[in-house]
Design a protein around this motif. Structure first.
Motif, PDB file in Angstrom:
ATOM      1  N   THR A  48       0.819  -1.207   0.000  1.00  0.00           N
ATOM      2  CA  THR A  48       0.000   0.000   0.000  1.00  0.00           C
ATOM      3  C   THR A  48       0.854   1.258   0.000  1.00  0.00           C
ATOM      4  O   THR A  48       0.525   2.247  -0.658  1.00  0.00           O
ATOM      5  N   HIS A  51       1.990   2.148  -3.398  1.00  0.00           N
ATOM      6  CA  HIS A  51       0.959   2.861  -4.169  1.00  0.00           C
ATOM      7  C   HIS A  51       0.874   4.320  -3.720  1.00  0.00           C
ATOM      8  O   HIS A  51       0.756   5.225  -4.554  1.00  0.00           O
ATOM      9  N   GLU A  54       3.583   6.578  -5.097  1.00  0.00           N
ATOM     10  CA  GLU A  54       3.423   7.010  -6.486  1.00  0.00           C
ATOM     11  C   GLU A  54       2.889   8.442  -6.537  1.00  0.00           C
ATOM     12  O   GLU A  54       3.149   9.182  -7.485  1.00  0.00           O
ATOM     13  N   HIS A  55       2.164   8.829  -5.515  1.00  0.00           N
ATOM     14  CA  HIS A  55       1.590  10.180  -5.460  1.00  0.00           C
ATOM     15  C   HIS A  55       2.483  11.154  -4.697  1.00  0.00           C
ATOM     16  O   HIS A  55       2.421  12.360  -4.936  1.00  0.00           O
ATOM     17  N   ALA A 187       1.477   9.894 -10.985  1.00  0.00           N
ATOM     18  CA  ALA A 187       1.409   8.504 -10.535  1.00  0.00           C
ATOM     19  C   ALA A 187       1.178   7.574 -11.718  1.00  0.00           C
ATOM     20  O   ALA A 187       0.589   7.956 -12.731  1.00  0.00           O
ATOM     21  N   GLU A 189      -0.517   4.572 -13.878  1.00  0.00           N
ATOM     22  CA  GLU A 189      -1.936   4.277 -14.070  1.00  0.00           C
ATOM     23  C   GLU A 189      -2.409   3.166 -13.144  1.00  0.00           C
ATOM     24  O   GLU A 189      -3.577   3.123 -12.759  1.00  0.00           O
ATOM     25  N   TRP A 192      -3.047   2.869  -6.894  1.00  0.00           N
ATOM     26  CA  TRP A 192      -4.320   3.119  -6.240  1.00  0.00           C
ATOM     27  C   TRP A 192      -4.480   4.609  -5.986  1.00  0.00           C
ATOM     28  O   TRP A 192      -3.491   5.322  -5.815  1.00  0.00           O
ATOM     29  N   PRO A 193      -5.716   5.106  -5.937  1.00  0.00           N
ATOM     30  CA  PRO A 193      -5.926   6.505  -5.519  1.00  0.00           C
ATOM     31  C   PRO A 193      -5.359   6.714  -4.115  1.00  0.00           C
ATOM     32  O   PRO A 193      -5.424   5.808  -3.269  1.00  0.00           O
ATOM     33  N   LEU A 194      -4.824   7.891  -3.864  1.00  0.00           N
ATOM     34  CA  LEU A 194      -4.186   8.151  -2.573  1.00  0.00           C
ATOM     35  C   LEU A 194      -5.141   7.958  -1.386  1.00  0.00           C
ATOM     36  O   LEU A 194      -4.743   7.350  -0.376  1.00  0.00           O
ATOM     37  N   PRO A 195      -6.401   8.430  -1.446  1.00  0.00           N
ATOM     38  CA  PRO A 195      -7.306   8.187  -0.300  1.00  0.00           C
ATOM     39  C   PRO A 195      -7.511   6.699  -0.017  1.00  0.00           C
ATOM     40  O   PRO A 195      -7.560   6.294   1.152  1.00  0.00           O
ATOM     41  N   LEU A 196      -7.620   5.874  -1.077  1.00  0.00           N
ATOM     42  CA  LEU A 196      -7.780   4.440  -0.881  1.00  0.00           C
ATOM     43  C   LEU A 196      -6.539   3.841  -0.233  1.00  0.00           C
ATOM     44  O   LEU A 196      -6.626   3.038   0.707  1.00  0.00           O
TER      45      LEU A 196
END
Length: 345
Positions: A48, A51, A54-55, A187, A189, A192-196
């Motif tokens: 996690t 992921h 990445e952001h 990030a 493709e 995962w979205p940062l909030p997730l």
């Protein structure tokens, strides 16, 4: 296949919690079950964080992993203080600093490719660890000139803790601002979205804390079976268990070739334990019946100083090295054997 097994084995965490409260297994069985359950949780935190990084970039990503990964150590320490086990708390916290710098950082370099590292960021974190070791000295001296748990040692530990917290917040805040300016990039493709990612990190950390607490409560029975001292159990076994997230995260990320992020996880986690978790636990202990003076044993202080020096030597050339990673691992084994021979205070 390995990823499928890891995803499936996450079910071990709720199973361990259910067994702990619904059944009455022996301490040895419960210890082993909890230890195995921590492996997929550590992998999930590492996955996690990758992921999230990445952001945010590796610098901030390493900070996130260290923060979520060190939460179980804080919780374990508070449980131990409540049970009147100050030697266990100090041993586990000192062992955490040492194992992150030697074992986690060593394994990350040993399994990952030889790549460049962020010397500036890593040396800043190591400098914090070195400053913490120096600030511990007055409390350590008081611990050897009288009872280690005496009130005078606790009084000296309060300003030390305040200085450590202020130093950590100042240096880490500056470091994070530098990373946010220099390393932010688009990030991938598949990320995962940062909030997730942050939500999963939080849930995984909570599960890790609960399973770690179960493991610590079953540790005495397991320790009696192997005949080890309380000091060794705290400084080596509890420390390694508390660092399961950092171990898993650093190894997974290093094997993926992201050495900057893997090294940030290991080194920033040590700095966070020494300058955030240790003083926070000490100050929170004032709310308990038993205070926690920072009167570490000389073996712990010397090992922390040596770990800082060795880690700094491997970072000096600005590149990771499998040979130097193995050197750090061997150094950790020697420290662990020294702790085993030292016995209780």
């Amino acid at each position: 296949m390995a990823r499928r097994i890891l995803w499936a084995s996450l079910a071990l965490a709720p199973a361990t919690i259910a067994v702990r409260y619904a059944a009455n297994p022996g301490n040895t069985a419960l210890f082993v079950l909890a230890a195995v359950a921590l492996i997929p949780l550590a992998w999930l935190i590492g996955e996690t964080t990758e992921h999230a990084a990445e952001h945010t970039g590796p610098g901030v990503g390493g900070f996130l992993n260290a923060s979520f990964g060190n939460a179980p150590e804080l919780i374990i320490a508070l449980f131990a203080i409540g049970n009147g086990l100050p030697q266990v708390v100090r041993g586990s916290l000192a062992g955490s600093v040492i194992s992150n710098l030697l074992l986690v950082f060593g394994v990350a370099q040993a399994v990952g490719p030889e790549k460049s590292l962020d010397r500036r960021s890593l040396f800043a974190q190591l400098g914090l660890c070195g400053a913490a070791v120096l600030l511990f000295v007055p409390a350590v001296v008081l611990g050897y000139t009288g009872p280690s748990e005496r009130h005078a040692a606790a009084l000296v530990s309060v300003p030390i803790s305040v200085v450590l917290l202020a130093l950590y917040l100042a240096v880490t805040g500056r470091n994070l601002r530098r990373h946010s300016r220099l390393e932010r990039a688009a990030a991938a493709e598949s990320a995962w979205p940062l909030p997730l990612a942050l939500t999963v990190l939080g849930v995984a950390t909570l599960a890790t804390a609960i399973v770690s607490e179960i493991l610590v409560h079953s540790l005495k029975g397991f320790a009696s079976a192997i005949g080890a001292s309380e000091f060794f159990i705290a400084a080596v076994i509890v420390a390694i268990v508390g660092n399961a997230a950092e171990h898993g995260g650093a190894v997974v990320i290093a094997r993926a070739g992201k050495m900057k992020l893997a090294s940030e996880i290991a080194v920033s986690s040590s700095a966070q334990v020494a300058l955030l978790v240790v003083p926070a636990v000490m100050l929170l202990s004032l709310l308990f019946t038993h205070e926690l003076p920072l009167s570490f044993r000389w073996e712990e202080l010397a090992a922390m100083a040596g770990a800082v020096g060795l880690a700094g030597a491997t970072i000096a050339n600005g590149r990771s090295s499998r040979r130097e990673g193995m050197l750090l691992i061997v150094a950790y084994v020697l420290v662990a054997l020294g702790f085993l021979a030292a016995g209780n205070r």
